[in-house]
Write a protein that holds these residues in place. Structure first.
Motif, PDB file in Angstrom:
ATOM      1  N   SER A 221     -11.423   1.488  -6.838  1.00 31.92           N
ATOM      2  CA  SER A 221     -10.057   1.480  -6.203  1.00 31.92           C
ATOM      3  C   SER A 221     -10.212   0.576  -5.127  1.00 31.92           C
ATOM      4  O   SER A 221      -9.109  -0.251  -4.767  1.00 31.92           O
ATOM      5  CB  SER A 221      -9.605   3.005  -5.960  1.00 31.92           C
ATOM      6  N   TYR A 222     -10.968   0.547  -4.170  1.00 38.25           N
ATOM      7  CA  TYR A 222     -11.281  -0.289  -3.116  1.00 38.25           C
ATOM      8  C   TYR A 222     -11.336  -1.405  -3.211  1.00 38.25           C
ATOM      9  O   TYR A 222     -10.770  -2.464  -2.768  1.00 38.25           O
ATOM     10  CB  TYR A 222     -12.329   0.353  -2.213  1.00 38.25           C
ATOM     11  N   LEU A 223     -12.114  -1.873  -4.376  1.00 35.49           N
ATOM     12  CA  LEU A 223     -12.246  -3.208  -4.972  1.00 35.49           C
ATOM     13  C   LEU A 223     -10.744  -3.930  -5.302  1.00 35.49           C
ATOM     14  O   LEU A 223     -10.635  -5.136  -4.874  1.00 35.49           O
ATOM     15  CB  LEU A 223     -13.100  -3.426  -6.209  1.00 35.49           C
TER      16      LEU A 223
ATOM     17  N   ARG B 110       0.854  -1.080   0.043  1.00 37.19           N
ATOM     18  CA  ARG B 110      -0.011  -0.037  -0.006  1.00 37.19           C
ATOM     19  C   ARG B 110       1.051   1.104  -0.031  1.00 37.19           C
ATOM     20  O   ARG B 110       0.556   2.346  -0.451  1.00 37.19           O
ATOM     21  CB  ARG B 110      -0.984   0.051   1.078  1.00 37.19           C
ATOM     22  N   SER B 111       2.016   1.155   0.364  1.00 38.83           N
ATOM     23  CA  SER B 111       2.913   2.271   0.493  1.00 38.83           C
ATOM     24  C   SER B 111       3.439   2.958  -0.816  1.00 38.83           C
ATOM     25  O   SER B 111       3.890   3.749  -1.130  1.00 38.83           O
ATOM     26  CB  SER B 111       4.024   2.133   1.628  1.00 38.83           C
ATOM     27  N   GLN B 112       3.589   1.753  -1.675  1.00 44.93           N
ATOM     28  CA  GLN B 112       4.019   1.959  -3.066  1.00 44.93           C
ATOM     29  C   GLN B 112       2.898   2.603  -4.026  1.00 44.93           C
ATOM     30  O   GLN B 112       3.242   3.263  -4.898  1.00 44.93           O
ATOM     31  CB  GLN B 112       4.392   0.479  -3.672  1.00 44.93           C
ATOM     32  N   PHE B 113       1.478   2.623  -3.339  1.00 48.29           N
ATOM     33  CA  PHE B 113       0.539   3.271  -4.285  1.00 48.29           C
ATOM     34  C   PHE B 113       0.834   4.804  -4.300  1.00 48.29           C
ATOM     35  O   PHE B 113       1.490   5.360  -3.319  1.00 48.29           O
ATOM     36  CB  PHE B 113      -0.903   2.849  -3.657  1.00 48.29           C
ATOM     37  N   SER B 114       0.194   5.484  -5.279  1.00 48.72           N
ATOM     38  CA  SER B 114       0.344   6.793  -5.214  1.00 48.72           C
ATOM     39  C   SER B 114      -0.585   7.503  -4.198  1.00 48.72           C
ATOM     40  O   SER B 114      -1.512   6.739  -3.526  1.00 48.72           O
ATOM     41  CB  SER B 114      -0.320   7.405  -6.527  1.00 48.72           C
ATOM     42  N   LYS B 115      -0.142   8.761  -3.786  1.00 49.52           N
ATOM     43  CA  LYS B 115      -0.859   9.156  -2.496  1.00 49.52           C
ATOM     44  C   LYS B 115      -2.343   9.490  -2.790  1.00 49.52           C
ATOM     45  O   LYS B 115      -3.346   9.191  -2.012  1.00 49.52           O
ATOM     46  CB  LYS B 115      -0.353  10.806  -2.479  1.00 49.52           C
ATOM     47  N   SER B 116      -2.800   9.739  -4.374  1.00 51.30           N
ATOM     48  CA  SER B 116      -4.179   9.777  -4.670  1.00 51.30           C
ATOM     49  C   SER B 116      -4.946   8.313  -4.295  1.00 51.30           C
ATOM     50  O   SER B 116      -6.113   8.616  -4.049  1.00 51.30           O
ATOM     51  CB  SER B 116      -4.387  10.383  -6.045  1.00 51.30           C
ATOM     52  N   LEU B 117      -4.333   7.321  -4.852  1.00 53.84           N
ATOM     53  CA  LEU B 117      -4.914   5.997  -4.805  1.00 53.84           C
ATOM     54  C   LEU B 117      -4.864   5.777  -3.161  1.00 53.84           C
ATOM     55  O   LEU B 117      -6.138   5.187  -2.930  1.00 53.84           O
ATOM     56  CB  LEU B 117      -4.102   5.100  -5.183  1.00 53.84           C
ATOM     57  N   ARG B 118      -4.077   5.944  -2.394  1.00 51.21           N
ATOM     58  CA  ARG B 118      -4.046   5.567  -1.026  1.00 51.21           C
ATOM     59  C   ARG B 118      -5.332   6.371  -0.108  1.00 51.21           C
ATOM     60  O   ARG B 118      -6.031   6.053   0.520  1.00 51.21           O
ATOM     61  CB  ARG B 118      -2.767   5.935  -0.165  1.00 51.21           C
TER      62      ARG B 118
ATOM     63  N   LYS C  71      -4.065   3.003 -13.959  1.00 46.44           N
ATOM     64  CA  LYS C  71      -3.387   1.667 -13.371  1.00 46.44           C
ATOM     65  C   LYS C  71      -1.835   1.976 -13.002  1.00 46.44           C
ATOM     66  O   LYS C  71      -1.485   1.276 -12.028  1.00 46.44           O
ATOM     67  CB  LYS C  71      -3.206   0.844 -14.535  1.00 46.44           C
ATOM     68  N   SER C  72      -1.357   3.060 -13.381  1.00 49.12           N
ATOM     69  CA  SER C  72       0.226   3.304 -12.841  1.00 49.12           C
ATOM     70  C   SER C  72       0.051   3.679 -11.398  1.00 49.12           C
ATOM     71  O   SER C  72       1.244   3.678 -10.720  1.00 49.12           O
ATOM     72  CB  SER C  72       0.826   4.477 -13.882  1.00 49.12           C
ATOM     73  N   LYS C  73      -0.987   4.231 -10.952  1.00 48.20           N
ATOM     74  CA  LYS C  73      -1.022   4.502  -9.484  1.00 48.20           C
ATOM     75  C   LYS C  73      -0.906   3.355  -8.557  1.00 48.20           C
ATOM     76  O   LYS C  73      -0.316   3.659  -7.466  1.00 48.20           O
ATOM     77  CB  LYS C  73      -2.337   5.058  -9.080  1.00 48.20           C
ATOM     78  N   PHE C  74      -0.882   2.051  -9.256  1.00 48.95           N
ATOM     79  CA  PHE C  74      -0.755   1.025  -8.427  1.00 48.95           C
ATOM     80  C   PHE C  74       0.667   0.570  -7.968  1.00 48.95           C
ATOM     81  O   PHE C  74       1.334  -0.278  -7.186  1.00 48.95           O
ATOM     82  CB  PHE C  74      -1.443  -0.112  -8.731  1.00 48.95           C
ATOM     83  N   GLY C  75       1.675   1.228  -8.802  1.00 46.47           N
ATOM     84  CA  GLY C  75       2.936   0.877  -8.788  1.00 46.47           C
ATOM     85  C   GLY C  75       3.583  -0.321  -9.002  1.00 46.47           C
ATOM     86  O   GLY C  75       4.517  -0.922  -8.903  1.00 46.47           O
ATOM     87  N   ALA C  76       2.869  -0.848 -10.114  1.00 45.28           N
ATOM     88  CA  ALA C  76       3.048  -2.152 -10.740  1.00 45.28           C
ATOM     89  C   ALA C  76       4.278  -2.177 -11.851  1.00 45.28           C
ATOM     90  O   ALA C  76       4.474  -1.143 -12.389  1.00 45.28           O
ATOM     91  CB  ALA C  76       1.837  -2.857 -11.359  1.00 45.28           C
TER      92      ALA C  76
END
Length: 333
Positions: free
Chosen positions: A266-268, A158-166, A301-306
């Protein structure tokens, strides 16, 4: 090396322990064959009695010729194509197995015939498409995002996600959105949501309802239906996830939805990822967001840091292929 056309039970016995897509499984292949006009042909390459290559091919007719595809068009199958399983780790021998296998399959399906149009979308694990290029076929590269969840905790990923996604996930938690696994009735609701979204854009959802229902029901443990509901139990949205032996993949759903200022989708996605980390799907190590080829979708999708992972598409060369893409809806949606 010899090549054989296999039965579905032989195919199941020959599949490796990992490194293939969920649509390579016999359950998925049976459903695909039942809902297409094409004939499924399962090719296996052997050295002695040991399988070193597997290739599911769908052969159908077109005006004046044949259409040879893997996966079949219009079925929302991201990738299929060849699986190569060399018995030696040496690069030279791996290349030899791959080249001989491809040559044998292309010969079997008559790929060099002017009456045949060929299109294969290869799995992520197939990383050497040169034998197709050497056979005068066009090879192009596409991409998807895959989250590697090995050795991760829910906190670290979760820490790798973007601020907006968190922030979107925190809002969903505060809004008392609940996520659970449901069955076929919820899957049908997800189907209707996606079909409605297409209709809003004056487009027709290309996935048939009977095919959708059959696949979800047949895959059983390889398919999960995640739904989001509010505090009163009202349906907010859902995602259908398919599982290979290695990777869980987003398949259908995820129609944009907000609830009380929170992003339901995003929550799903977060709850799916968290379940994988917790080991709810044994041996699954990654989450495929499926597709990194559309700028608007990539921004999300890039917000997930994949990780950005490439895969290859192989096609017959020439103008006929461009016409066929339009006529036969060869591009996956």
């Amino acid at each position: 090396m010899r090549i054989e056309e296999m039965g579905i039970d032989e195919w199941e016995a020959a599949l490796p322990q990992g490194g293939f897509e969920v649509f390579h499984t016999p359950q998925a292949l049976r459903v695909l064959e039942a809902h297409t006009d094409a004939t499924l042909r399962l090719y296996g390459a052997f050295k002695g009695e040991v399988p070193v290559g597997l290739f599911p091919v769908f052969v159908g007719s077109r005006a004046g010729g044949r259409l040879v595809t893997s996966p079949p068009p219009g079925m929302s199958v991201p990738r299929l194509g060849p699986i190569v399983m060399p018995t030696s780790p040496k690069q030279r021998k791996r290349e030899s197995v791959n080249r001989n296998f491809v040559e044998l399959v292309l010969d079997e399906v008559g790929a060099d015939s002017a009456r045949s149009l060929v299109r294969f979308v290869c799995p992520m694990t197939y990383d050497d498409p040169r034998p197709f290029q050497w056979a005068d076929m066009d090879v192009s590269q596409s991409f998807t995002y895959v989250l590697d969840l090995r050795s991760e905790t829910t906190e670290s990923i979760r820490s790798q996600f973007s601020k907006s996604l968190r922030r979107e996930i925190r809002r969903a938690e505060a809004a008392d959105v609940s996520v659970s696994l449901e069955g076929t009735e919820a899957a049908e609701r997800i189907y209707d949501d996606v079909a409605d979204r297409y209709a809003e854009q004056d487009e027709t959802f290309p996935v048939g309802r009977e095919y959708f229902r059959d696949l979800v029901g047949t895959l059983r443990d390889r398919c999960r239906v995640y739904t989001a509901r509010d505090a009163n139990g009202a349906f907010l949205g859902g995602i259908v996830v398919l599982y290979s032996d290695d990777v869980a993949a987003f398949w259908q759903g995820g129609v944009r939805a907000d609830y009380d200022g929170a992003s339901v989708n995003s929550y799903l996605h977060w709850r799916i990822i968290a379940d994988i980390i917790r080991g709810d799907a044994p041996d699954v190590w990654g989450y495929d967001l499926v597709g990194a080829n559309t700028p608007n979708l990539c921004r999300y999708k890039s917000k997930f840091g994949a990780d950005l992972v490439a895969y290859n598409t192989v096609e017959s060369a020439g103008a006929q292929m461009s016409v066929a893409k339009r006529a036969y809806s060869l591009i996956s949606n």
